[in-house]
Design a protein around this motif. Structure first.
Motif, PDB file in Angstrom:
ATOM      1  N   LEU A 134     -28.177 105.274  -8.078  1.00 41.22           N
ATOM      2  CA  LEU A 134     -28.698 106.281  -7.158  1.00 41.22           C
ATOM      3  C   LEU A 134     -28.832 107.653  -7.800  1.00 41.22           C
ATOM      4  O   LEU A 134     -29.714 108.437  -7.427  1.00 41.22           O
ATOM      5  CB  LEU A 134     -27.800 106.359  -5.921  1.00 41.22           C
ATOM      6  CG  LEU A 134     -27.686 105.051  -5.136  1.00 41.22           C
ATOM      7  CD1 LEU A 134     -26.738 105.219  -3.970  1.00 41.22           C
ATOM      8  CD2 LEU A 134     -29.050 104.602  -4.655  1.00 41.22           C
ATOM      9  N   ASP A 135     -27.986 107.984  -8.756  1.00 38.66           N
ATOM     10  CA  ASP A 135     -28.050 109.281  -9.431  1.00 38.66           C
ATOM     11  C   ASP A 135     -28.862 109.232 -10.711  1.00 38.66           C
ATOM     12  O   ASP A 135     -28.929 110.222 -11.436  1.00 38.66           O
ATOM     13  CB  ASP A 135     -26.639 109.770  -9.765  1.00 38.66           C
ATOM     14  CG  ASP A 135     -25.837 110.068  -8.506  1.00 38.66           C
ATOM     15  OD1 ASP A 135     -26.450 110.431  -7.487  1.00 38.66           O
ATOM     16  OD2 ASP A 135     -24.610 109.916  -8.558  1.00 38.66           O
ATOM     17  N   GLY A 136     -29.464 108.111 -11.013  1.00 39.75           N
ATOM     18  CA  GLY A 136     -30.198 107.969 -12.264  1.00 39.75           C
ATOM     19  C   GLY A 136     -29.277 107.478 -13.362  1.00 39.75           C
ATOM     20  O   GLY A 136     -28.090 107.270 -13.154  1.00 39.75           O
ATOM     21  N   VAL A 137     -29.822 107.318 -14.559  1.00 40.81           N
ATOM     22  CA  VAL A 137     -29.026 106.857 -15.695  1.00 40.81           C
ATOM     23  C   VAL A 137     -28.742 108.014 -16.632  1.00 40.81           C
ATOM     24  O   VAL A 137     -29.494 108.979 -16.699  1.00 40.81           O
ATOM     25  CB  VAL A 137     -29.746 105.711 -16.451  1.00 40.81           C
ATOM     26  CG1 VAL A 137     -29.822 104.473 -15.589  1.00 40.81           C
ATOM     27  CG2 VAL A 137     -31.120 106.130 -16.900  1.00 40.81           C
ATOM     28  N   ASP A 138     -27.635 107.918 -17.370  1.00 41.35           N
ATOM     29  CA  ASP A 138     -27.233 108.988 -18.281  1.00 41.35           C
ATOM     30  C   ASP A 138     -27.673 108.735 -19.713  1.00 41.35           C
ATOM     31  O   ASP A 138     -27.504 109.599 -20.566  1.00 41.35           O
ATOM     32  CB  ASP A 138     -25.710 109.148 -18.254  1.00 41.35           C
ATOM     33  CG  ASP A 138     -25.229 109.616 -16.883  1.00 41.35           C
ATOM     34  OD1 ASP A 138     -25.972 110.358 -16.216  1.00 41.35           O
ATOM     35  OD2 ASP A 138     -24.122 109.215 -16.491  1.00 41.35           O
ATOM     36  N   ALA A 139     -28.233 107.586 -20.011  1.00 39.34           N
ATOM     37  CA  ALA A 139     -28.621 107.237 -21.378  1.00 39.34           C
ATOM     38  C   ALA A 139     -30.141 107.174 -21.485  1.00 39.34           C
ATOM     39  O   ALA A 139     -30.866 107.465 -20.536  1.00 39.34           O
ATOM     40  CB  ALA A 139     -28.002 105.898 -21.756  1.00 39.34           C
ATOM     41  N   ASN A 140     -30.608 106.762 -22.677  1.00 40.76           N
ATOM     42  CA  ASN A 140     -32.047 106.632 -22.901  1.00 40.76           C
ATOM     43  C   ASN A 140     -32.590 105.291 -22.439  1.00 40.76           C
ATOM     44  O   ASN A 140     -33.795 105.083 -22.444  1.00 40.76           O
ATOM     45  CB  ASN A 140     -32.360 106.810 -24.392  1.00 40.76           C
ATOM     46  CG  ASN A 140     -32.116 108.231 -24.836  1.00 40.76           C
ATOM     47  OD1 ASN A 140     -32.165 109.151 -24.032  1.00 40.76           O
ATOM     48  ND2 ASN A 140     -31.835 108.401 -26.118  1.00 40.76           N
ATOM     49  N   ASN A 141     -31.717 104.374 -22.076  1.00 40.82           N
ATOM     50  CA  ASN A 141     -32.153 103.082 -21.552  1.00 40.82           C
ATOM     51  C   ASN A 141     -31.220 102.667 -20.428  1.00 40.82           C
ATOM     52  O   ASN A 141     -30.163 103.242 -20.236  1.00 40.82           O
ATOM     53  CB  ASN A 141     -32.211 102.026 -22.651  1.00 40.82           C
ATOM     54  CG  ASN A 141     -30.887 101.850 -23.344  1.00 40.82           C
ATOM     55  OD1 ASN A 141     -29.873 102.384 -22.923  1.00 40.82           O
ATOM     56  ND2 ASN A 141     -30.896 101.096 -24.421  1.00 40.82           N
ATOM     57  N   CYS A 142     -31.638 101.677 -19.689  1.00 41.60           N
ATOM     58  CA  CYS A 142     -30.885 101.213 -18.522  1.00 41.60           C
ATOM     59  C   CYS A 142     -30.557  99.735 -18.712  1.00 41.60           C
ATOM     60  O   CYS A 142     -31.444  98.933 -19.013  1.00 41.60           O
ATOM     61  CB  CYS A 142     -31.715 101.416 -17.262  1.00 41.60           C
ATOM     62  SG  CYS A 142     -30.928 100.794 -15.772  1.00 41.60           S
ATOM     63  N   ILE A 143     -29.293  99.378 -18.504  1.00 41.17           N
ATOM     64  CA  ILE A 143     -28.904  97.976 -18.680  1.00 41.17           C
ATOM     65  C   ILE A 143     -29.407  97.085 -17.547  1.00 41.17           C
ATOM     66  O   ILE A 143     -29.458  95.876 -17.688  1.00 41.17           O
ATOM     67  CB  ILE A 143     -27.377  97.833 -18.824  1.00 41.17           C
ATOM     68  CG1 ILE A 143     -26.669  98.357 -17.576  1.00 41.17           C
ATOM     69  CG2 ILE A 143     -26.869  98.532 -20.063  1.00 41.17           C
ATOM     70  CD1 ILE A 143     -25.185  98.066 -17.554  1.00 41.17           C
ATOM     71  N   ASP A 144     -29.800  97.685 -16.427  1.00 41.03           N
ATOM     72  CA  ASP A 144     -30.278  96.911 -15.287  1.00 41.03           C
ATOM     73  C   ASP A 144     -31.792  96.892 -15.173  1.00 41.03           C
ATOM     74  O   ASP A 144     -32.333  96.456 -14.166  1.00 41.03           O
ATOM     75  CB  ASP A 144     -29.684  97.474 -13.993  1.00 41.03           C
ATOM     76  CG  ASP A 144     -28.182  97.323 -13.957  1.00 41.03           C
ATOM     77  OD1 ASP A 144     -27.705  96.211 -14.237  1.00 41.03           O
ATOM     78  OD2 ASP A 144     -27.496  98.310 -13.665  1.00 41.03           O
ATOM     79  N   PHE A 145     -32.517  97.343 -16.188  1.00 47.07           N
ATOM     80  CA  PHE A 145     -33.970  97.413 -16.152  1.00 47.07           C
ATOM     81  C   PHE A 145     -34.580  96.028 -16.026  1.00 47.07           C
ATOM     82  O   PHE A 145     -34.193  95.094 -16.728  1.00 47.07           O
ATOM     83  CB  PHE A 145     -34.498  98.091 -17.422  1.00 47.07           C
ATOM     84  CG  PHE A 145     -35.990  98.079 -17.525  1.00 47.07           C
ATOM     85  CD1 PHE A 145     -36.747  98.933 -16.753  1.00 47.07           C
ATOM     86  CD2 PHE A 145     -36.618  97.197 -18.374  1.00 47.07           C
ATOM     87  CE1 PHE A 145     -38.126  98.917 -16.836  1.00 47.07           C
ATOM     88  CE2 PHE A 145     -37.990  97.170 -18.463  1.00 47.07           C
ATOM     89  CZ  PHE A 145     -38.745  98.033 -17.694  1.00 47.07           C
ATOM     90  N   ARG A 146     -35.528  95.879 -15.120  1.00 46.26           N
ATOM     91  CA  ARG A 146     -36.284  94.640 -14.941  1.00 46.26           C
ATOM     92  C   ARG A 146     -37.757  94.979 -15.140  1.00 46.26           C
ATOM     93  O   ARG A 146     -38.337  95.724 -14.362  1.00 46.26           O
ATOM     94  CB  ARG A 146     -36.086  94.049 -13.545  1.00 46.26           C
ATOM     95  CG  ARG A 146     -34.654  93.724 -13.201  1.00 46.26           C
ATOM     96  CD  ARG A 146     -34.132  92.587 -14.082  1.00 46.26           C
ATOM     97  NE  ARG A 146     -32.769  92.247 -13.749  1.00 46.26           N
ATOM     98  CZ  ARG A 146     -31.701  92.736 -14.343  1.00 46.26           C
ATOM     99  NH1 ARG A 146     -31.821  93.601 -15.317  1.00 46.26           N
ATOM    100  NH2 ARG A 146     -30.498  92.378 -13.992  1.00 46.26           N
ATOM    101  N   SER A 147     -38.362  94.411 -16.186  1.00 49.27           N
ATOM    102  CA  SER A 147     -39.707  94.817 -16.589  1.00 49.27           C
ATOM    103  C   SER A 147     -40.825  94.250 -15.732  1.00 49.27           C
ATOM    104  O   SER A 147     -41.951  94.691 -15.846  1.00 49.27           O
ATOM    105  CB  SER A 147     -39.947  94.434 -18.045  1.00 49.27           C
ATOM    106  OG  SER A 147     -39.875  93.030 -18.178  1.00 49.27           O
ATOM    107  N   LYS A 148     -40.562  93.302 -14.880  1.00 46.56           N
ATOM    108  CA  LYS A 148     -41.624  92.691 -14.086  1.00 46.56           C
ATOM    109  C   LYS A 148     -41.514  93.171 -12.642  1.00 46.56           C
ATOM    110  O   LYS A 148     -40.713  92.667 -11.874  1.00 46.56           O
ATOM    111  CB  LYS A 148     -41.532  91.175 -14.141  1.00 46.56           C
ATOM    112  CG  LYS A 148     -41.695  90.618 -15.537  1.00 46.56           C
ATOM    113  CD  LYS A 148     -41.557  89.122 -15.524  1.00 46.56           C
ATOM    114  CE  LYS A 148     -41.668  88.568 -16.923  1.00 46.56           C
ATOM    115  NZ  LYS A 148     -41.470  87.128 -16.967  1.00 46.56           N
TER     116      LYS A 148
END
Length: 116
Positions: free
Chosen positions: A25-39
């Protein structure tokens, strides 16, 4: 709120000016997200299953009914040759070929494994 370029193409993107993501909910703190779903149009697989069934390779499989109670299963550990290595009828020792053995029938006394 921290947002990365991949957020716009993520399945969990909220499309809301006040929320970045439904997971973070607050966004991510890194340059990538471990929960990213590309589709973004991917079907969400339903993980719910009825009691007594499980998914195997995407197919719902009903588990066979257990014919033994938990107490009977625990007793089986005490006398069955698969666990003890000895015939419950005469005490003859079985060979250590546990990976190839299907039936535990004794050649010495004629005891037959009827648990299968």
């Amino acid at each position: 709120m921290p947002k990365i370029p991949d957020c716009d193409n993520c399945l969990f993107y909220a499309h809301n000016p006040y929320l970045v993501c439904a997971v973070h909910l607050d966004g991510v703190d890194a340059n990538n997200c471990i929960d990213f779903r590309s589709k973004p149009n991917a079907q969400i697989e339903e993980l719910w299953h009825p009691v007594g069934a499980t998914y195997y390779n995407g197919e719902l499989i009903l588990q066979p009914r257990q014919r033994w109670t938990q107490e009977q299963q625990l007793e089986l550990l005490d006398w069955h040759p698969m666990f003890t290595g000895f015939c419950p009828g005469c005490g003859a020792k079985f060979e250590h070929d546990y990976t190839t053995r299907v039936h535990w029938d004794c050649a010495d006394c004629g005891w037959m494994d009827d648990t299968v």
